[in-house]
Design a protein around this motif. Structure first.
Motif, short mmCIF file in Angstrom:
data_model
loop_
_atom_site.label_atom_id
_atom_site.label_comp_id
_atom_site.label_asym_id
_atom_site.label_seq_id
_atom_site.Cartn_x
_atom_site.Cartn_y
_atom_site.Cartn_z
N ASP A 44 -25.15 23.67 56.03
CA ASP A 44 -25.43 22.54 56.62
C ASP A 44 -25.70 21.41 55.77
OD1 ASP A 44 -25.32 24.00 58.97
OD2 ASP A 44 -27.41 23.98 59.42
N PHE A 45 -26.27 21.54 54.52
CA PHE A 45 -26.49 20.66 53.63
C PHE A 45 -25.22 19.85 53.13
CE2 PHE A 45 -24.75 24.09 50.75
CZ PHE A 45 -24.04 23.28 49.88
N ASN A 46 -23.86 20.42 53.39
CA ASN A 46 -22.52 19.89 52.95
C ASN A 46 -22.25 18.98 53.72
OD1 ASN A 46 -20.85 19.85 51.08
ND2 ASN A 46 -19.62 21.51 52.31
N ILE A 47 -22.61 19.00 55.09
CA ILE A 47 -22.20 18.15 56.20
C ILE A 47 -22.21 16.53 55.81
CG2 ILE A 47 -22.27 17.47 58.47
CD1 ILE A 47 -22.93 20.12 59.27
N GLY A 48 -21.55 15.64 56.33
CA GLY A 48 -21.56 14.38 55.99
C GLY A 48 -20.49 13.83 54.85
N HIS A 51 -20.04 10.60 47.91
CA HIS A 51 -19.46 10.10 46.57
C HIS A 51 -19.37 11.44 45.72
CE1 HIS A 51 -20.06 5.77 47.31
NE2 HIS A 51 -21.09 6.03 47.62
N THR A 52 -18.06 11.56 44.90
CA THR A 52 -18.01 12.60 44.19
C THR A 52 -17.52 12.20 42.84
OG1 THR A 52 -17.12 14.84 43.97
CG2 THR A 52 -15.60 13.18 44.90
N HIS A 53 -18.08 13.01 41.82
CA HIS A 53 -17.43 12.72 40.46
C HIS A 53 -17.11 13.99 39.74
CE1 HIS A 53 -18.55 12.30 35.75
NE2 HIS A 53 -17.37 11.90 36.00
N ILE A 54 -15.94 14.24 39.68
CA ILE A 54 -15.30 15.44 39.38
C ILE A 54 -14.84 15.71 37.80
CG2 ILE A 54 -13.39 17.06 39.79
CD1 ILE A 54 -13.33 16.08 42.70
N ARG A 55 -14.94 16.70 37.26
CA ARG A 55 -14.37 16.91 35.97
C ARG A 55 -13.75 18.26 36.05
NH1 ARG A 55 -19.88 17.15 32.74
NH2 ARG A 55 -20.66 17.48 34.74
N THR A 56 -12.62 18.09 35.30
CA THR A 56 -11.56 19.39 35.23
C THR A 56 -11.46 19.66 33.67
OG1 THR A 56 -9.53 18.15 35.50
CG2 THR A 56 -10.79 19.05 37.50
N LEU A 57 -11.50 20.69 33.19
CA LEU A 57 -11.14 21.20 32.05
C LEU A 57 -9.66 21.34 31.75
CD1 LEU A 57 -12.48 22.07 29.29
CD2 LEU A 57 -12.24 24.43 30.20
N ASP A 163 -29.58 14.74 49.54
CA ASP A 163 -28.51 13.82 49.39
C ASP A 163 -27.90 14.03 48.09
OD1 ASP A 163 -29.56 12.40 51.72
OD2 ASP A 163 -30.81 11.48 50.45
N THR A 164 -27.98 15.09 47.46
CA THR A 164 -27.35 15.55 46.11
C THR A 164 -26.90 16.97 45.97
OG1 THR A 164 -29.33 15.63 45.02
CG2 THR A 164 -28.11 13.47 44.74
N HIS A 165 -25.86 17.35 45.63
CA HIS A 165 -25.60 18.73 45.40
C HIS A 165 -24.30 18.70 44.44
CE1 HIS A 165 -23.21 18.21 48.94
NE2 HIS A 165 -22.00 19.06 48.23
N SER A 166 -24.27 19.85 43.75
CA SER A 166 -22.92 20.16 42.90
C SER A 166 -22.22 21.44 43.08
CB SER A 166 -23.42 19.97 41.41
OG SER A 166 -24.38 21.12 41.25
N THR A 188 -22.99 12.89 45.52
CA THR A 188 -24.20 12.09 46.18
C THR A 188 -23.74 11.49 47.57
OG1 THR A 188 -24.75 11.40 43.86
CG2 THR A 188 -25.68 9.96 45.86
N ARG A 189 -24.77 11.65 48.48
CA ARG A 189 -24.23 11.26 49.70
C ARG A 189 -24.30 9.74 49.94
NH1 ARG A 189 -25.13 13.98 54.25
NH2 ARG A 189 -26.91 15.55 53.39
N TYR A 190 -23.39 9.44 50.90
CA TYR A 190 -23.10 7.96 51.14
C TYR A 190 -24.28 7.35 51.81
CZ TYR A 190 -18.17 6.94 50.14
OH TYR A 190 -16.98 6.53 49.55
N LYS A 191 -24.76 6.03 51.40
CA LYS A 191 -26.07 5.49 51.78
C LYS A 191 -25.63 5.07 53.63
CE LYS A 191 -27.69 4.00 47.41
NZ LYS A 191 -27.93 2.77 46.66
N PRO A 192 -26.73 5.07 54.22
CA PRO A 192 -26.46 4.49 55.52
C PRO A 192 -26.04 3.21 55.81
CG PRO A 192 -28.27 5.76 55.55
CD PRO A 192 -28.01 5.72 54.11
#
Length: 371
Positions: A44-48, A51-57, A163-166, A188-192
């Motif tokens: 449920d925390f994932n719904i919404g 913004h994402t910052h992705i790093r790939t090796l 509002d944050t997870h990884s 990071t969740r988009y702000k209202p």
């Protein structure tokens, strides 16, 4: 797609019971899984929208430590009251754009989640990683090939606030003794009230819009043969609705299914993915009872008709299965499923659906057994 899954409505599984003594005969692993708390809302925390910052090796398992970076948007929508989710990912980097999609499915019997990933370059779902959460951490495991070698894959979800997870993906080529991270996403969740950057249209390959006719809400009448390939002439009616919505600007779409009949209340999903190289579609089917996608049916549309095929087991034997979309019109359409036990020389139709566009375009609809 396994035949037993596709004709779920006529099976004991669809009727919602198990043979006498089945629960008592479950192995310890299944009993232990049942002892765990229900995890159907772990994601449920994932719904919404995030913004994402992705790093790939750049070169996993090479000893090198050069990384690519991407920034973008992730949108996650719930299905089945949270027991399933669809995650759309779009991110840009100096090297180009990345588009991904993850389908999260909850298995109520095992009390585990499966996450199936695909990207828009291939339109093919990877083998799922499977796992569960303990408090604010989820671990998921699978095995895949990397440069021709089998490696173990671990995915770690870490929830740090509402509002944050990884999410981190790791590889191991030594049986899990050591792990190397190769994909790290911070969200990071988009702000209202914050404007969401719309997804950019990508490509216009031949066949990419073959399913556009089905987008929207439909009422459907379904008939299924009770005992396929057994000389049966007895059909069972079902009625429901279907909601089909576009993903990836039309290169994928999702049919959410809800139906009522003698077998009770049944829910299904049908995820359709376009392969831009082969110019074909895959139909991927799952029911809410088990949270497992069956094997895909592959095909394409020609002259207003779509035919999709696979081979699957049915009653202990390998058969061919075909699903066809027929009589496509602005306000109505039909589809049917057929089996062949003689290599395609003859086909027996065992499922027939007739759909009409819902009169109330605003109602929330779900249904159709379209795989």
């Amino acid at each position: 797609m396994q035949a037993t899954a596709k004709i779920l409505l006529c099976s004991a599984i669809a009727l919602g019971f198990a043979p006498a003594g089945a629960l008592a005969d479950q192995p310890p692993t299944a009993a232990a899984a049942q002892a765990r708390a229900d995890g159907s809302h772990d994601f449920d925390f994932n719904i919404g929208t995030w913004h994402t910052h992705i790093r790939t090796l750049k070169e996993p398992l090479s000893g090198r430590s050069e990384w690519n970076e991407m920034r973008g948007t992730v949108t996650v929508n719930p299905i089945w009251n949270g027991k399933a989710q669809v995650e759309e990912i779009e991110a840009d980097s100096a090297g180009g754009r990345f588009e991904g999609m993850t389908v999260f499915l909850y298995d109520p019997a095992a009390r585990q989640w499966r996450q199936y990933f695909t990207n828009s370059d291939s339109g093919v779902m990877e083998a799922p990683s499977v796992g569960h959460f303990e408090r604010n951490r989820g671990e998921f495991y699978s095995q895949e090939l990397y440069k021709g070698r089998a490696v173990l894959v671990r995915g770690i979800w870490t929830v740090t606030s509402p509002d944050t997870h990884s999410y981190e993906q790791d590889y191991s080529d030594d049986g899990g003794k050591t792990w190397e991270a190769n994909f790290i996403a911070d969200l990071t969740r988009y702000k209202p009230g914050e404007a969401v950057t719309p997804m950019k249209p990508v490509g216009n390959a031949a066949g990419q819009h073959d399913f556009d006719w089905q987008l929207g809400n439909w009422d459907i009448h379904m008939s299924r043969l009770e005992h396929p390939l057994a000389g049966s002439t007895r059909w069972t009616p079902l009625d429901g609705t279907v909601r089909v919505r576009k993903l990836w600007n039309g290169r994928a779409n999702l049919a959410e299914i809800d139906t009522q009949g003698p077998s009770g209340h049944l829910q299904f999903l049908s995820l359709r993915l376009f392969n831009p190289v082969a110019h074909q579609w895959s139909l991927n089917f799952v029911s809410s009872d088990n949270g497992k996608f069956s094997s895909p049916m592959i095909g394409a549309f020609v002259d207003g008709r779509g035919d999709f095929y696979d081979q699957e087991p049915y009653n202990g034997k390998a058969i061919l299965a075909r699903f066809s979309f027929l009589n496509l019109a602005k306000g109505s359409n039909g589809d049917e499923q057929a089996f062949s036990a003689d290599g395609g020389k003859t086909w027996e139709v065992n499922w027939v659906n007739a759909s009409k566009r819902a009169a109330d375009a605003g109602k929330v609809a779900v249904a159709s057994h379209s795989p």
